[in-house]
Design an enzyme around this catalytic site. Structure first.
Site, PDB file in Angstrom:
ATOM      1  NE  ARG A 141      -3.907   0.336   2.122  1.00  0.00           N
ATOM      2  CZ  ARG A 141      -4.672   0.876   3.074  1.00  0.00           C
ATOM      3  NH1 ARG A 141      -4.587   0.437   4.313  1.00  0.00           N
ATOM      4  NH2 ARG A 141      -5.484   1.848   2.792  1.00  0.00           N
ATOM      5  CG  ASP A 142       3.510   4.423   1.876  1.00  0.00           C
ATOM      6  OD1 ASP A 142       3.329   5.181   0.901  1.00  0.00           O
ATOM      7  OD2 ASP A 142       4.094   4.783   2.921  1.00  0.00           O
TER       8      ASP A 142
END
Length: 198
Positions: A45-46
């Site tokens: 996600r990042d």
């Protein structure tokens, strides 16, 4: 876990744009690591250069370690196990679906890989702005520039250009669908460039 190494962000900052071979080597290793995580139902996600550490081993330069799975999502099939409704990530690397309160999946990580490939080859991210909001709007509404338009030394139509364009599609269904699929195309692209030079 303490990992001794250089963040990819620092390597880009210190060296500027990276060569095709260096970029491909890092991306190929990242794909293998992501495929392992994705197969266990984990989405990072990042993904961004700050979360990729390069360890310099005598037999293997730029040995890749992906770190900071702290905001990762667990997925089961196509359903999320965490709630939608909050935007998590770094504006320069965030996928459009993360801004629309839509379910995310492994293709969200692949969008982040596209931003990173763009930055590794040009020294810049595709979307810049004076505020986080302006950057996020560009992710939603604007097509990214071609890497050859940002860095003229990169020949137009080079095979990495098509890979990045596919990774940065607004709709997840139009991107690569797995990290393995991406890895195979990156390996082929590098082979094509090396063959042309020889």
């Amino acid at each position: 876990e303490y990992i001794k190494g250089e963040a990819l962000a620092d390597k880009i900052h210190n060296s500027g744009a990276l060569p095709y071979a260096t970029t491909a080597n890092i991306i190929i290793q990242m794909c293998r690591g992501l495929q392992e995580a994705h197969s266990m139902g984990i989405i990072h996600r990042d993904l961004k250069p700050d979360n990729v550490l390069l360890q310099h081993k005598s037999d293997r330069p730029d040995w890749v370690k992906i770190v900071d799975f702290g905001i990762s999502n667990l997925v089961q099939g196509s359903k999320r196990l965490t709630k939608t409704g909050r935007m998590v990530g770094t504006p320069e690397y965030i996928a459009p679906e993360q801004l629309k309160d839509r379910p995310i999946d492994i293709r969200t990580d692949l969008y982040g890989m596209g931003i990173m490939m763009f930055e590794m080859l040009t020294g810049k991210v595709p979307f810049e702005g004076e505020s986080a909001e302006s950057i996020l709007m560009k992710h939603l509404l604007e097509d990214p520039p071609l890497i050859s338009a940002v860095k003229p030394e990169l020949e137009p139509g080079n095979p990495f250009e098509a890979i990045i364009a596919k990774l940065l599609r607004k709709e997840p269904d139009e991107r690569y669908q797995t990290a393995t699929e991406l890895r195979l195309d990156v390996e082929q692209a590098l082979n094509n460039i090396l063959l042309k030079r020889n």
